[in-house]
Design an enzyme around this catalytic site. Structure first.
Site, PDB file in Angstrom:
ATOM      1  N   LYS A  75       0.608   6.916   8.816  1.00 26.06           N
ATOM      2  CA  LYS A  75      -0.123   7.788   9.579  1.00 26.06           C
ATOM      3  C   LYS A  75      -0.989   7.779  10.624  1.00 26.06           C
ATOM      4  O   LYS A  75      -2.170   8.168   9.981  1.00 26.06           O
ATOM      5  CB  LYS A  75      -0.684   8.623   8.159  1.00 26.06           C
ATOM      6  CG  LYS A  75      -0.928  10.090   8.340  1.00 26.06           C
ATOM      7  CD  LYS A  75      -2.064  11.293   7.885  1.00 26.06           C
ATOM      8  CE  LYS A  75      -1.955  11.176   6.297  1.00 26.06           C
ATOM      9  NZ  LYS A  75      -2.659  12.212   5.207  1.00 26.06           N
TER      10      LYS A  75
ATOM     11  N   GLU B 122       0.484  -1.175   0.363  1.00 28.46           N
ATOM     12  CA  GLU B 122      -0.159   0.349  -0.113  1.00 28.46           C
ATOM     13  C   GLU B 122       0.996   1.059  -0.236  1.00 28.46           C
ATOM     14  O   GLU B 122       2.354   1.441   0.271  1.00 28.46           O
ATOM     15  CB  GLU B 122      -0.617  -0.488   0.880  1.00 28.46           C
ATOM     16  CG  GLU B 122      -1.634   0.725   1.241  1.00 28.46           C
ATOM     17  CD  GLU B 122      -3.069   1.049   0.276  1.00 28.46           C
ATOM     18  OE1 GLU B 122      -3.011   1.616  -0.768  1.00 28.46           O
ATOM     19  OE2 GLU B 122      -4.374   1.033   0.855  1.00 28.46           O
TER      20      GLU B 122
ATOM     21  N   ASP C 212      -3.723   5.129   6.133  1.00 27.43           N
ATOM     22  CA  ASP C 212      -4.094   6.421   7.079  1.00 27.43           C
ATOM     23  C   ASP C 212      -5.013   5.975   7.836  1.00 27.43           C
ATOM     24  O   ASP C 212      -4.763   5.592   9.793  1.00 27.43           O
ATOM     25  CB  ASP C 212      -5.293   7.132   5.861  1.00 27.43           C
ATOM     26  CG  ASP C 212      -5.110   8.350   6.185  1.00 27.43           C
ATOM     27  OD1 ASP C 212      -5.170   8.669   7.340  1.00 27.43           O
ATOM     28  OD2 ASP C 212      -5.677   9.361   5.364  1.00 27.43           O
TER      29      ASP C 212
END
Length: 186
Positions: free
Chosen positions: A135, A103, A107
């Protein structure tokens, strides 16, 4: 950086030279993890992971199969819709095989959490994740990223395959997009 893309970029977060070095290291880690463990299928999540996956597989010193999936939870927005849809599925049966999901960025974790469950339901031997970027500030779903390139701040990131509304994928560095550029789209 290409001069016509500079207007939208706040700053370069990770230069290409650092990306290349980290991908080489990740390739070595993955090689060691999967050595003598059976068939490995690298599954790239289109479109954002294509560049990362290509360079990562070149740094894995094992025989690997390659397949792709396309999933969506964003559409043309900067915010997730919350619904994960498989747009393009795998071409082959993965039962009994080691799967490495590749990926571009983790997120919320919603998409990857869904994909890991989906692939395990298909009787994969194992499912692990390699992501160029993580993240964690935005995480809403628990997801274990075994092979992580870089942790990034809660900013809108583009470049090296990552996009905003299908633009900026061809920036060779990883950059922060100016808020003024994407806020007008929301």
């Amino acid at each position: 950086m290409k001069s016509n893309l500079c207007d939208a970029v706040e700053k370069v977060l990770i230069p290409k030279s650092e990306i290349d070095k980290r991908i080489e290291e990740l390739g070595q880690e993955i090689t060691e993890e999967y050595r003598d463990k059976g068939e490995l299928i690298v599954v790239g999540i289109l479109r954002g992971a294509a560049m990362f996956m290509s360079n990562l597989t070149l740094n894995i010193d094992l025989e690997v199969g390659i397949d792709f999936m396309a999933v969506s939870s964003y559409g043309h927005s900067s915010e997730s819709s919350g619904t994960v849809r498989i747009i393009k599925d795998l071409e082959e049966d993965i039962a009994g095989k080691n799967i490495l999901i590749v990926e571009d960025i983790v997120d919320s974790g919603r998409t990857l959490s869904y994909l890991v469950r989906n692939l395990m339901d298909r009787k994969a031997k194992s499912v692990k994740i390699a992501s160029l970027l993580d993240k964690p500030e935005r995480r809403t779903n628990e997801v274990d990223v075994q092979f992580k390139g870089f942790t990034v701040p809660n900013e809108f990131i583009v470049g090296y395959g990552l996009d905003f509304a299908q633009q900026f994928r061809n920036i060779e560095d990883i950059c922060i997009l100016k808020k003024s550029f994407y806020e007008k789209e929301i």
